[in-house]
Design an enzyme around this catalytic site. Structure first.
Site, short mmCIF file in Angstrom:
data_model
loop_
_atom_site.label_atom_id
_atom_site.label_comp_id
_atom_site.label_asym_id
_atom_site.label_seq_id
_atom_site.Cartn_x
_atom_site.Cartn_y
_atom_site.Cartn_z
N ALA A 2 0.83 -1.21 0.00
CA ALA A 2 0.00 0.00 0.00
C ALA A 2 0.86 1.26 0.00
O ALA A 2 0.56 2.25 -0.69
CB ALA A 2 -0.93 -0.01 1.21
N TYR A 3 1.94 1.23 0.77
CA TYR A 3 2.84 2.37 0.82
C TYR A 3 3.47 2.62 -0.56
O TYR A 3 3.51 3.75 -1.05
CB TYR A 3 3.92 2.12 1.87
N VAL A 4 3.95 1.55 -1.17
CA VAL A 4 4.57 1.68 -2.49
C VAL A 4 3.56 2.16 -3.53
O VAL A 4 3.90 2.96 -4.42
CB VAL A 4 5.22 0.35 -2.91
N SER A 27 1.23 4.25 -3.07
CA SER A 27 1.11 5.70 -2.93
C SER A 27 2.34 6.41 -3.48
O SER A 27 2.24 7.47 -4.12
CB SER A 27 0.88 6.08 -1.46
#
Length: 245
Positions: free
Chosen positions: A153-155, A157
């Protein structure tokens, strides 16, 4: 080296580990530095005091980077105090890790609001405000290439930030403004170290050919290069990771 003695920089997330290192590095180059924070005024004030101790002008600005009204006010304050803005460094962001299958979607929404909408709002203001010869420097992550589990999820974004940065560089044709992104690898900041045991930290440190974690100062050096002398680097992602990817 570009003449930086009369240049003004706004650093979002200036109270964080990398943000503070960036503020101090630019102060050493003679920039006036606006230190942005969202919640921790005391830490931001410590950064501003460190900038002043280096002989540079400093000020604090506050605001949710995803709130266009608050960021308009922040940019207005910098322009009022220092007369204009030459460099915007957008270090602010959040990282919440989980396997994709079990991710709390509220965490996904939180990261996307800060990391995507926030980067968009700051980039939009920078595109409107930066003076000729200016630079916008966004932040992404080397994990867009390393593809570590739990970072999905971080990647997602940060990959959005990379694409937005590339497009904005081309939209600002003719303005003499560079737009780039820095992609740190494993860097010894509280954001990165939180929740990791020593074995995991040691393994990540050994992954780079230089066999250590990056430091906030390593990343700040890359930012200073993009902010000042690197006028022929535009529309790029610089992987500041010691050769890990």
């Amino acid at each position: 080296m570009a003449d930086t003695k009369n240049r003004v920089a706004l650093v979002t997330g200036g109270s964080g580990g990398i943000g503070r290192a960036v503020c101090e590095r630019l102060a050493r180059e003679g920039y006036a530095v606006a230190v942005h924070y969202a919640g921790n005024r005391a830490r931001a004030q410590e950064t501003a005091d460190a900038v002043a101790a280096l002989g540079a002008k400093s000020m604090l600005v506050v605001g949710d980077i995803a709130d266009e009204t608050q960021m308009t006010t922040a940019f207005d304050a910098v322009e009022s105090e220092f007369g204009g803005i030459d460099v915007v460094v957008n270090t602010a962001g959040i990282m919440l890790l989980s396997p994709i299958a079990t991710l709390d979607l509220d965490d996904l929404d939180r990261m996307h609001r800060t990391n995507i909408r926030g980067a968009f709002v700051v980039s939009q203001q920078a595109a409107r405000r930066l003076r000729s010869g200016g630079a916008l420097i966004n932040f992404t992550t080397s994990v867009t290439r390393l593809q570590f589990p739990t970072y999905g999820a971080y990647v997602a974004s940060k990959a959005a930030v990379e694409s937005m940065t590339m497009i904005l560089a081309r939209e600002l044709r003719g303005r003499d403004i560079t737009v780039n992104a820095v992609a740190p690898g494993p860097t010894a900041t509280p954001l990165f170290l939180d929740g990791k045991d020593q074995a995991a930290i040691d393994n990540l440190a050994k992954a780079a050919p230089l066999e250590r974690l990056g430091t906030p100062d390593d990343i700040a050096e890359t930012v200073a290069f993009l902010a000042g002398p690197a006028r022929w680097l535009n529309g790029q992602v610089l992987f500041a990771n010691g050769g890990i990817a």
